[in-house]
Motif scaffolding. Structure first.
Motif, PDB file in Angstrom:
ATOM      1  N   LEU A  87      -4.665  38.904  99.590  1.00 55.56           N
ATOM      2  CA  LEU A  87      -4.541  40.275 100.076  1.00 55.56           C
ATOM      3  C   LEU A  87      -3.569  41.072  99.198  1.00 55.56           C
ATOM      4  O   LEU A  87      -3.837  42.224  98.841  1.00 55.56           O
ATOM      5  N   VAL A  88      -2.456  40.442  98.846  1.00 56.98           N
ATOM      6  CA  VAL A  88      -1.468  41.094  97.983  1.00 56.98           C
ATOM      7  C   VAL A  88      -2.064  41.366  96.596  1.00 56.98           C
ATOM      8  O   VAL A  88      -1.906  42.456  96.035  1.00 56.98           O
ATOM      9  N   LEU A 147     -15.244  38.489 102.666  1.00 55.52           N
ATOM     10  CA  LEU A 147     -15.602  38.206 101.281  1.00 55.52           C
ATOM     11  C   LEU A 147     -15.240  36.787 100.878  1.00 55.52           C
ATOM     12  O   LEU A 147     -16.003  36.097 100.183  1.00 55.52           O
ATOM     13  N   ARG A 148     -14.073  36.308 101.322  1.00 57.14           N
ATOM     14  CA  ARG A 148     -13.591  34.986 100.919  1.00 57.14           C
ATOM     15  C   ARG A 148     -13.779  33.930 102.014  1.00 57.14           C
ATOM     16  O   ARG A 148     -13.277  32.820 101.898  1.00 57.14           O
ATOM     17  N   ASN A 149     -14.472  34.281 103.075  1.00 54.06           N
ATOM     18  CA  ASN A 149     -14.754  33.340 104.165  1.00 54.06           C
ATOM     19  C   ASN A 149     -13.494  32.811 104.843  1.00 54.06           C
ATOM     20  O   ASN A 149     -13.404  31.636 105.215  1.00 54.06           O
ATOM     21  N   MET A 209      -7.658  46.533 104.479  1.00 54.15           N
ATOM     22  CA  MET A 209      -8.798  45.804 103.927  1.00 54.15           C
ATOM     23  C   MET A 209      -8.806  44.327 104.305  1.00 54.15           C
ATOM     24  O   MET A 209      -9.480  43.513 103.667  1.00 54.15           O
ATOM     25  N   GLY A 210      -8.064  43.963 105.351  1.00 55.80           N
ATOM     26  CA  GLY A 210      -8.002  42.560 105.756  1.00 55.80           C
ATOM     27  C   GLY A 210      -9.340  42.017 106.203  1.00 55.80           C
ATOM     28  O   GLY A 210      -9.728  40.902 105.840  1.00 55.80           O
ATOM     29  N   LYS A 211     -10.044  42.800 107.000  1.00 55.67           N
ATOM     30  CA  LYS A 211     -11.339  42.362 107.518  1.00 55.67           C
ATOM     31  C   LYS A 211     -12.322  42.127 106.372  1.00 55.67           C
ATOM     32  O   LYS A 211     -13.034  41.112 106.342  1.00 55.67           O
TER      33      LYS A 211
END
Length: 243
Positions: free
Chosen positions: A53-54, A34-36, A27-29
Motif C-alpha cells: 500500500l505504501v 488486485l493482490r488477493n 485504495m485499500g480495497k
C-alpha cells in the motif's frame, strides 16, 4: 544480534482514526482485490499488504507530480461519491477549492480528474443539487467556465448567465473556486474601486477642477476609470443637499 525490548514504548501523538485497514485506507480495497489480500489474514500478509500500500501510494504520488495533497485524495477516495450528502458536497467544495488555489498552474479540470471528482459531481456539490436536470455537465463546460471567468478582470453575472444559459446565482456559486486565483491575477478590484470612489468624491467636492481633469486624475492614481458624468452627479447631489 541483540534486540531491545520495546514492549513498553508508547508512540506520542499518534492517533488511529480508521477501524477498517482495507476499506478505510486510500485504495485499500482495490489493492486487496488486485493482490488477493484478505481473509484469513496472517501477520505476514498484513505486513505485505501495508508495504504494498505504501509503495503503491508513493508511486502514485510520483506519477502525478505535485498536483495533489495526499491526505486530500485519501479522504475523498474513502468516500462513497455516489451517496451525495450535504457533508460530502461541502467536503468536495473545500478540497477542490483548496487544491485549485494551491496549484496555480493546474486547470480546474485537471484538479477534478486527479481528485477523482466528475464535473457532474462537482457542479452538484457547488449548487447543492440545484442544477437544472436538463443541464449536461461536461469537461468542455468546466474548461469554458474557467476560461470565461479568468479572462475577465470584472465579471458581469447577468451577461455570464446569458452566455451559459444558467442563472447568475448558480454561476456565482460555481465560480467561487476561481475567486482567490482571480484576485491574485487582477488584484482586489472591489477594494480598488472603493478607494477610487473615495478619491473621486474628494476631488469632485474639494476642488474646482473640471470633470475631465478629475476623472483623469483618479484614473492616473488608481487605474480605475470613471465617466465625467460621475463627477457632475456628485457635485449636483452636494448642491441639492446644501439647500
Amino acid at each position: 544480534m541483540e534486540h531491545d525490548d520495546l514492549a513498553d514504548v508508547k508512540p506520542l501523538g499518534v492517533r488511529i482514526q480508521i477501524s477498517d485497514g482495507v476499506h478505510g485506507m486510500w485504495m485499500g480495497k482495490e489493492l486487496a482485490e488486485l493482490r488477493n489480500y484478505g481473509v484469513p489474514w496472517t501477520n505476514e500478509t498484513i505486513l505485505n499488504y501495508f508495504e504494498d500500500l505504501v509503495k503503491f501510494h508513493d508511486a502514485w504520488c510520483e506519477s502525478i507530480t505535485a498536483v495533489l495533497l495526499p491526505d486530500m485524495a485519501s479522504e475523498l477516495q474513502a468516500l462513497d461519491l455516489e451517496n451525495e450528502t450535504f457533508s460530502k458536497w461541502k467536503l468536495i467544495r473545500t478540497y477542490v477549492e483548496s487544491a485549485y488555489t494551491k496549484y496555480g498552474d493546474k486547470s480546474l479540470l485537471s484538479i477534478l480528474g486527479t481528485l477523482g471528482v466528475t464535473p457532474k459531481l462537482w457542479i452538484q456539490a457547488c449548487t447543492t443539487g440545484g442544477i437544472p436536470k436538463c443541464f449536461k455537465a461536461s469537461d468542455d463546460f468546466i474548461d469554458e467556465l474557467e476560461n470565461y471567468y479568468m479572462s475577465r478582470d470584472k465579471v458581469v453575472w447577468v451577461e455570464m448567465g446569458k452566455h451559459f444559459g444558467l442563472s447568475a446565482h448558480i454561476l456565482s456559486n460555481l465560480s467561487r473556486v476561481f475567486f482567490a486565483r482571480h484576485k491574485a491575477k487582477y488584484g482586489d478590484l472591489v477594494g480598488q474601486r472603493k478607494s477610487a470612489r473615495e478619491l473621486l468624491n474628494d476631488l469632485a467636492l474639494c476642488t474646482d477642477e473640471t470633470p475631465t481633469h478629475v476623472a483623469k486624475e483618479v484614473f492616473d492614481r488608481t487605474g480605475v476609470e470613471f465617466h465625467i458624468s460621475a463627477v457632475t452627479k456628485i457635485r449636483a447631489r452636494s448642491k441639492q443637499g446644501g439647500k
